[in-house]
Design a protein around this motif. Sequence first.
Motif, PDB file in Angstrom:
ATOM      1  N   CYS A  79      -3.158   6.944   3.229  1.00 38.10           N
ATOM      2  CA  CYS A  79      -3.773   8.200   3.650  1.00 38.10           C
ATOM      3  C   CYS A  79      -5.292   8.132   3.452  1.00 38.10           C
ATOM      4  O   CYS A  79      -6.062   8.470   4.350  1.00 38.10           O
ATOM      5  CB  CYS A  79      -3.165   9.357   2.850  1.00 38.10           C
ATOM      6  SG  CYS A  79      -3.747  10.985   3.346  1.00 38.10           S
ATOM      7  N   VAL A  96       2.170  13.045  -0.383  1.00 33.50           N
ATOM      8  CA  VAL A  96       0.957  12.519  -0.998  1.00 33.50           C
ATOM      9  C   VAL A  96       0.532  13.387  -2.175  1.00 33.50           C
ATOM     10  O   VAL A  96       0.792  14.578  -2.206  1.00 33.50           O
ATOM     11  CB  VAL A  96      -0.222  12.418   0.002  1.00 33.50           C
ATOM     12  CG1 VAL A  96       0.048  11.395   1.074  1.00 33.50           C
ATOM     13  CG2 VAL A  96      -0.555  13.755   0.616  1.00 33.50           C
ATOM     14  N   ASP A  97      -0.105  12.742  -3.133  1.00 28.73           N
ATOM     15  CA  ASP A  97      -0.717  13.423  -4.276  1.00 28.73           C
ATOM     16  C   ASP A  97      -2.214  13.429  -3.969  1.00 28.73           C
ATOM     17  O   ASP A  97      -2.847  12.374  -3.934  1.00 28.73           O
ATOM     18  CB  ASP A  97      -0.422  12.650  -5.563  1.00 28.73           C
ATOM     19  CG  ASP A  97      -1.092  13.247  -6.785  1.00 28.73           C
ATOM     20  OD1 ASP A  97      -2.167  13.865  -6.648  1.00 28.73           O
ATOM     21  OD2 ASP A  97      -0.546  13.080  -7.884  1.00 28.73           O
ATOM     22  N   MET A 131       0.857  -1.182   0.000  1.00 25.95           N
ATOM     23  CA  MET A 131       0.000   0.000   0.000  1.00 25.95           C
ATOM     24  C   MET A 131       0.900   1.242   0.000  1.00 25.95           C
ATOM     25  O   MET A 131       1.783   1.378   0.835  1.00 25.95           O
ATOM     26  CB  MET A 131      -0.888  -0.021   1.248  1.00 25.95           C
ATOM     27  CG  MET A 131      -1.917   1.079   1.266  1.00 25.95           C
ATOM     28  SD  MET A 131      -2.996   1.096   2.718  1.00 25.95           S
ATOM     29  CE  MET A 131      -3.823  -0.455   2.617  1.00 25.95           C
ATOM     30  N   ASN A 132       0.666   2.145  -0.948  1.00 27.74           N
ATOM     31  CA  ASN A 132       1.489   3.347  -1.007  1.00 27.74           C
ATOM     32  C   ASN A 132       0.942   4.433  -0.077  1.00 27.74           C
ATOM     33  O   ASN A 132      -0.105   4.265   0.553  1.00 27.74           O
ATOM     34  CB  ASN A 132       1.628   3.850  -2.455  1.00 27.74           C
ATOM     35  CG  ASN A 132       0.312   4.331  -3.038  1.00 27.74           C
ATOM     36  OD1 ASN A 132      -0.550   4.847  -2.338  1.00 27.74           O
ATOM     37  ND2 ASN A 132       0.158   4.173  -4.343  1.00 27.74           N
ATOM     38  N   ASN A 133       1.638   5.556  -0.014  1.00 30.83           N
ATOM     39  CA  ASN A 133       1.251   6.655   0.882  1.00 30.83           C
ATOM     40  C   ASN A 133      -0.160   7.160   0.595  1.00 30.83           C
ATOM     41  O   ASN A 133      -0.925   7.439   1.531  1.00 30.83           O
ATOM     42  CB  ASN A 133       2.229   7.826   0.740  1.00 30.83           C
ATOM     43  CG  ASN A 133       3.576   7.524   1.330  1.00 30.83           C
ATOM     44  OD1 ASN A 133       3.786   6.471   1.919  1.00 30.83           O
ATOM     45  ND2 ASN A 133       4.503   8.435   1.175  1.00 30.83           N
ATOM     46  N   ASN A 134      -0.492   7.319  -0.687  1.00 30.51           N
ATOM     47  CA  ASN A 134      -1.806   7.861  -1.051  1.00 30.51           C
ATOM     48  C   ASN A 134      -2.928   6.937  -0.596  1.00 30.51           C
ATOM     49  O   ASN A 134      -3.936   7.392  -0.061  1.00 30.51           O
ATOM     50  CB  ASN A 134      -1.888   8.078  -2.567  1.00 30.51           C
ATOM     51  CG  ASN A 134      -0.849   9.068  -3.054  1.00 30.51           C
ATOM     52  OD1 ASN A 134      -0.577  10.071  -2.407  1.00 30.51           O
ATOM     53  ND2 ASN A 134      -0.255   8.774  -4.196  1.00 30.51           N
ATOM     54  N   GLU A 135      -2.749   5.638  -0.806  1.00 31.72           N
ATOM     55  CA  GLU A 135      -3.758   4.668  -0.402  1.00 31.72           C
ATOM     56  C   GLU A 135      -3.872   4.582   1.120  1.00 31.72           C
ATOM     57  O   GLU A 135      -4.976   4.502   1.659  1.00 31.72           O
ATOM     58  CB  GLU A 135      -3.449   3.299  -0.985  1.00 31.72           C
ATOM     59  CG  GLU A 135      -3.625   3.236  -2.490  1.00 31.72           C
ATOM     60  CD  GLU A 135      -3.089   1.952  -3.093  1.00 31.72           C
ATOM     61  OE1 GLU A 135      -2.519   1.116  -2.350  1.00 31.72           O
ATOM     62  OE2 GLU A 135      -3.239   1.783  -4.312  1.00 31.72           O
ATOM     63  N   GLN A 137      -4.732  11.522  -6.111  1.00 30.34           N
ATOM     64  CA  GLN A 137      -4.685  10.077  -5.912  1.00 30.34           C
ATOM     65  C   GLN A 137      -5.297   9.680  -4.567  1.00 30.34           C
ATOM     66  O   GLN A 137      -5.907   8.619  -4.454  1.00 30.34           O
ATOM     67  CB  GLN A 137      -3.256   9.574  -6.030  1.00 30.34           C
ATOM     68  CG  GLN A 137      -2.735   9.678  -7.449  1.00 30.34           C
ATOM     69  CD  GLN A 137      -1.304   9.185  -7.582  1.00 30.34           C
ATOM     70  OE1 GLN A 137      -0.756   8.572  -6.680  1.00 30.34           O
ATOM     71  NE2 GLN A 137      -0.700   9.467  -8.735  1.00 30.34           N
TER      72      GLN A 137
END
Length: 158
Positions: free
Chosen positions: A7, A83-84, A1-5, A87
Amino acid sequence: MNNNEACAEYFRGNSAYRRCFSEFEKKWKTYGKVTGIITLKNTSEEERRAIGGILGKTFYENTIRFPFAEFEKGLQYTKFAPVDFEQVLEAYFGRKMLTTQERQKEAERGKADFFETVESYLTECTGPDSIAVSWLQDMFSQKKYGYQTVIREYGRDR
């Protein structure tokens, strides 16, 4: 899981941000970017504390106002950074974030594709010089001769 997900998952799991994200979605649909002022009326203590934590502010009034961009900037100082926000919104809502204008263009493209498909079918069945093909081309290009009826039925069942 990336930062955007991660978050988005955090915000989805915290009901204090629900109305806030609903307002973010409205702004995104209108402008297609992080802009504008977010206003939340009749906020709970939990909402004020949660949003204030991201913004680094304390809210005492029931109605809070803050720039959308300030919220995004505040996120860059959290454990989720960097974070974007587009996204994050897409992960939060589980769909691509489109502006109203983009959604309308997509709908128009769908109608055009539909008419192309029907025209090619009619051309194949009746020939390119048939009255049916000629009528369909005129109807679509001039938006006359039954266009509204066809579009209404298209909307009901493509």
